[in-house]
Design an enzyme around this catalytic site. Structure first.
Site, PDB file in Angstrom:
ATOM      1  N   TYR A   7       0.793  -1.265   0.047  1.00  0.00           N
ATOM      2  CA  TYR A   7       0.097   0.264  -0.192  1.00  0.00           C
ATOM      3  C   TYR A   7       0.822   1.358  -0.208  1.00  0.00           C
ATOM      4  CZ  TYR A   7       1.012  -0.623   5.166  1.00  0.00           C
ATOM      5  OH  TYR A   7       1.625  -0.703   6.259  1.00  0.00           O
ATOM      6  N   GLU A  74      10.743  -4.306   6.123  1.00  0.00           N
ATOM      7  CA  GLU A  74       9.584  -3.929   7.028  1.00  0.00           C
ATOM      8  C   GLU A  74       9.733  -3.965   8.545  1.00  0.00           C
ATOM      9  OE1 GLU A  74       7.654  -1.986   5.780  1.00  0.00           O
ATOM     10  OE2 GLU A  74       6.768  -2.657   3.826  1.00  0.00           O
TER      11      GLU A  74
END
EC number: 2.3.2.-
Length: 120
Positions: A7, A74
């Site tokens: 996203y 991440e």
């Protein structure tokens, strides 16, 4: 093979797409079935326990090596936490894909759930 829903910086046209996903199969654009909250504090992130909007993004089919590289990017599981969620593709098909959540909210709320709206 696994599906991952991206996203933010991993989406096509953003800075992490080419280094991480250029060789992965694009499945389609879509949005989360459930509502979450997207914030931006330099980088975008999604908070699971706030129900604001459907998060807009892209789904890619990735191999284990690519998923581990994205986990490293991440900071999973210490920074972002990866969890499988339902995604509704633009075609209408529903699939399960990994999404990276951040544990707390801070920064600017992106009410639309689409990082491209924030980036202009």
């Amino acid at each position: 093979m696994e599906y991952v829903f991206v996203y933010g910086s991993l989406r096509k046209g953003f800075w992490n797409h080419e280094p991480y996903l250029k060789n992965s199969k694009f499945i389609g654009k879509g949005k989360t079935k459930e509502k979450y909250a997207m914030y931006v504090n330099i980088i975008p992130y999604v908070v699971e326990n706030e129900k604001i909007s459907h998060i807009v993004g892209e789904v890619y089919e990735v191999d284990e090596k690519t998923l581990k590289r994205i986990d490293c990017l991440e900071g999973h599981p210490d920074y972002y936490r990866r969890k499988k969620v339902s995604i509704i593709l633009d075609s209408g098909k529903e699939i399960e894909a990994w999404l990276y959540f951040y544990p707390e909210s801070c920064g600017i709320l992106v009410e639309s759930g689409d990082y491209k709206d924030y980036r202009g």
